[in-house]
Design a protein around this motif. Structure first.
Motif, PDB file in Angstrom:
ATOM      1  N   LEU A  98       0.875  -1.266  -0.107  1.00 34.80           N
ATOM      2  CA  LEU A  98       0.185  -0.083   0.077  1.00 34.80           C
ATOM      3  C   LEU A  98       0.753   1.377   0.236  1.00 34.80           C
ATOM      4  O   LEU A  98       0.510   2.007  -0.693  1.00 34.80           O
ATOM      5  N   GLU A  99       1.943   1.230   0.861  1.00 31.97           N
ATOM      6  CA  GLU A  99       2.934   2.558   0.845  1.00 31.97           C
ATOM      7  C   GLU A  99       3.504   2.442  -0.534  1.00 31.97           C
ATOM      8  O   GLU A  99       3.554   3.724  -0.895  1.00 31.97           O
ATOM      9  N   LYS A 100       3.867   1.424  -1.082  1.00 29.32           N
ATOM     10  CA  LYS A 100       4.533   1.593  -2.302  1.00 29.32           C
ATOM     11  C   LYS A 100       3.516   2.162  -3.389  1.00 29.32           C
ATOM     12  O   LYS A 100       3.684   3.029  -4.354  1.00 29.32           O
ATOM     13  N   ALA A 101       2.311   1.637  -3.557  1.00 24.65           N
ATOM     14  CA  ALA A 101       1.141   2.159  -4.399  1.00 24.65           C
ATOM     15  C   ALA A 101       0.929   3.586  -4.114  1.00 24.65           C
ATOM     16  O   ALA A 101       0.812   4.451  -5.154  1.00 24.65           O
ATOM     17  N   GLU A 102       1.070   4.058  -2.857  1.00 22.29           N
ATOM     18  CA  GLU A 102       0.650   5.527  -2.609  1.00 22.29           C
ATOM     19  C   GLU A 102       1.743   6.290  -2.988  1.00 22.29           C
ATOM     20  O   GLU A 102       1.501   7.228  -3.781  1.00 22.29           O
ATOM     21  N   THR A 103       3.223   5.925  -2.991  1.00 22.35           N
ATOM     22  CA  THR A 103       4.212   6.495  -3.467  1.00 22.35           C
ATOM     23  C   THR A 103       4.180   6.745  -4.823  1.00 22.35           C
ATOM     24  O   THR A 103       4.459   7.650  -5.829  1.00 22.35           O
TER      25      THR A 103
END
Length: 111
Positions: free
Chosen positions: A40-45
């Motif tokens: 999720l953090e990677k997708a947000e970035t």
């Protein structure tokens, strides 16, 4: 008595099994959240980076559109003034002709 004890044990064990399954499901959900967190953090970035790229790429287009809009406003303004002048001339001519036609008609009627 034996029958009531049987049902108490049966429903009691069903309740215990249900509670155990609920606990396991809760643990599995927590585990899934923890596992998904980095993704999720990677997708947000990724989304933030793409948004910045789109914004940077669109800025020149927006500037061109603003410039085009200003040019269009000026051009329309020029033509609006010319159209207003032309309409004023048409109205003036119509009034003069109408006035001349009335005068001629009055003169003809007087003769």
């Amino acid at each position: 008595m034996g029958l009531s004890t049987f049902f108490k044990n049966l429903f009691g064990s069903a309740k215990k099994t249900t509670n155990e399954l609920a606990d396991k499901a809760e643990i599995a959900a927590e585990h899934a959240k923890e596992t998904a967190k980095p993704y999720l953090e990677k997708a947000e970035t990724f989304v933030e980076e793409k948004f910045k790229e789109v914004k940077e790429a669109s800025e020149p287009l927006i500037e061109k559109a603003e410039a085009f809009t200003e040019d269009a406003k000026e051009t329309i303004s020029d033509y609006a003034e010319k159209a207003t002048d032309a309409l004023s001339d048409v109205i003036k001519n119509v009034k003069e002709r109408t006035s001349d036609d009335r005068t001629n008609k009055i003169e003809e009627d007087a003769d």
